[in-house]
Write an enzyme that holds these catalytic residues in place. Structure first.
Site, PDB file in Angstrom:
ATOM      1  N   SER A  17       0.824  -1.202   0.000  1.00  0.00           N
ATOM      2  CA  SER A  17       0.000   0.000   0.000  1.00  0.00           C
ATOM      3  C   SER A  17       0.866   1.263   0.000  1.00  0.00           C
ATOM      4  CB  SER A  17      -0.916  -0.004   1.220  1.00  0.00           C
ATOM      5  OG  SER A  17      -1.891   1.001   1.109  1.00  0.00           O
ATOM      6  N   HIS A  42      -0.176  -0.678   7.582  1.00  0.00           N
ATOM      7  CA  HIS A  42      -0.546  -1.881   6.832  1.00  0.00           C
ATOM      8  C   HIS A  42       0.536  -2.949   6.955  1.00  0.00           C
ATOM      9  CE1 HIS A  42      -4.339  -1.236   4.830  1.00  0.00           C
ATOM     10  NE2 HIS A  42      -3.982  -0.026   4.448  1.00  0.00           N
ATOM     11  N   GLU A 107      -0.571   5.019  -5.299  1.00  0.00           N
ATOM     12  CA  GLU A 107      -1.880   4.364  -5.179  1.00  0.00           C
ATOM     13  C   GLU A 107      -2.910   5.363  -4.643  1.00  0.00           C
ATOM     14  OE1 GLU A 107      -3.863   0.611  -2.723  1.00  0.00           O
ATOM     15  OE2 GLU A 107      -1.959   1.477  -2.075  1.00  0.00           O
ATOM     16  N   HIS A 108      -2.572   6.028  -3.541  1.00  0.00           N
ATOM     17  CA  HIS A 108      -3.441   7.032  -2.922  1.00  0.00           C
ATOM     18  C   HIS A 108      -2.729   8.383  -2.933  1.00  0.00           C
ATOM     19  CE1 HIS A 108      -4.306   3.191  -0.617  1.00  0.00           C
ATOM     20  NE2 HIS A 108      -5.475   3.450  -1.170  1.00  0.00           N
ATOM     21  N   GLU A 195      10.004 -11.667 -42.104  1.00  0.00           N
ATOM     22  CA  GLU A 195      10.127 -12.477 -40.884  1.00  0.00           C
ATOM     23  C   GLU A 195      10.389 -13.949 -41.194  1.00  0.00           C
ATOM     24  OE1 GLU A 195       7.572 -10.292 -37.441  1.00  0.00           O
ATOM     25  OE2 GLU A 195       6.440 -11.640 -38.744  1.00  0.00           O
TER      26      GLU A 195
END
Length: 210
Positions: A17, A42, A107-108, A195
């Site tokens: 987190s 966390h 993330e936050h 190719e």
């Protein structure tokens, strides 16, 4: 999720987190310290960062951290997380703070400022953005906002929070006319030959009308 990936579809492998706070120096420093704790508690790998152009305010937040940490039930985890993965960063101005935030792609992201709407347009990389001093990240964890499965570890640079669209399945549809097959066939055959994939080239060439 790792165990079933490949057998079923999953959203993402998320974690640890993260929280990044941009503050103008006018929020209660105890609030900011506790917001940093809210992710640090966390686990020891959680990341908690404060960016502010106000050096005096950063010192006040540091004092709040030292004052409040002994009161926390998970203080050992918080302490190690902040030591290993935390930072209080003095920026030259708010623009530099935004640049750093976009580079980290947290993330936050809390915009703990007077007018968060003015900064929002400049934020391009963040999982969830919490607007204003009263909008702490923990509200998003439990009772505010949309789905809270968010990209971590910088993946907010190229991915989004979990949404309904993640549960939709799509197919590409290709339909080519006779004229189109002639035009595209020449391109495909050239690339396939380059190719060394003869059958690819011949499949395209069969449909070329002279």
């Amino acid at each position: 999720k790792r165990a079933v990936f490949g057998q079923v579809g999953i959203d993402m492998i998320a974690g640890p987190s993260e929280i990044l706070i941009i503050c103008d120096g006018k929020t209660d420093p105890d609030w900011i310290a506790m917001d940093l704790f809210s992710q640090a508690e966390h686990d020891e790998d959680a990341q908690s960062i404060l960016l502010s152009p106000d050096a005096e305010f950063i010192s006040m937040v540091e004092s709040s951290i030292n004052k409040l940490l002994p009161t926390m039930s998970r203080q050992d985890i918080i302490k190690k997380s902040l030591k290993d993965r935390g930072a209080l960063i003095h920026t030259s101005d708010m623009n530099e703070a935004i640049d750093i935030a976009n580079m980290i792609a947290p993330e936050h992201l809390e915009l703990s400022v007077e007018n968060p709407e003015e900064l929002l347009e400049s934020i391009v990389n963040a999982g969830a953005i919490f607007m204003g001093r009263n909008t702490c990240e923990s509200l998003g964890d439990y009772c505010a906002g949309p789905n809270h499965v968010l990209p971590t570890s910088g993946t907010a640079r190229f991915s989004s929070p979990l949404g309904v669209y993640d549960f939709q399945k799509k197919s590409s549809i290709i339909m080519v006319s006779e004229k189109g097959a002639t035009s595209l066939g020449k391109v495909a055959a050239t690339l396939a030959n380059g190719e060394g994939l003869q059958a690819h080239a011949e499949s395209a060439k069969y449909r070329i009308k002279s």
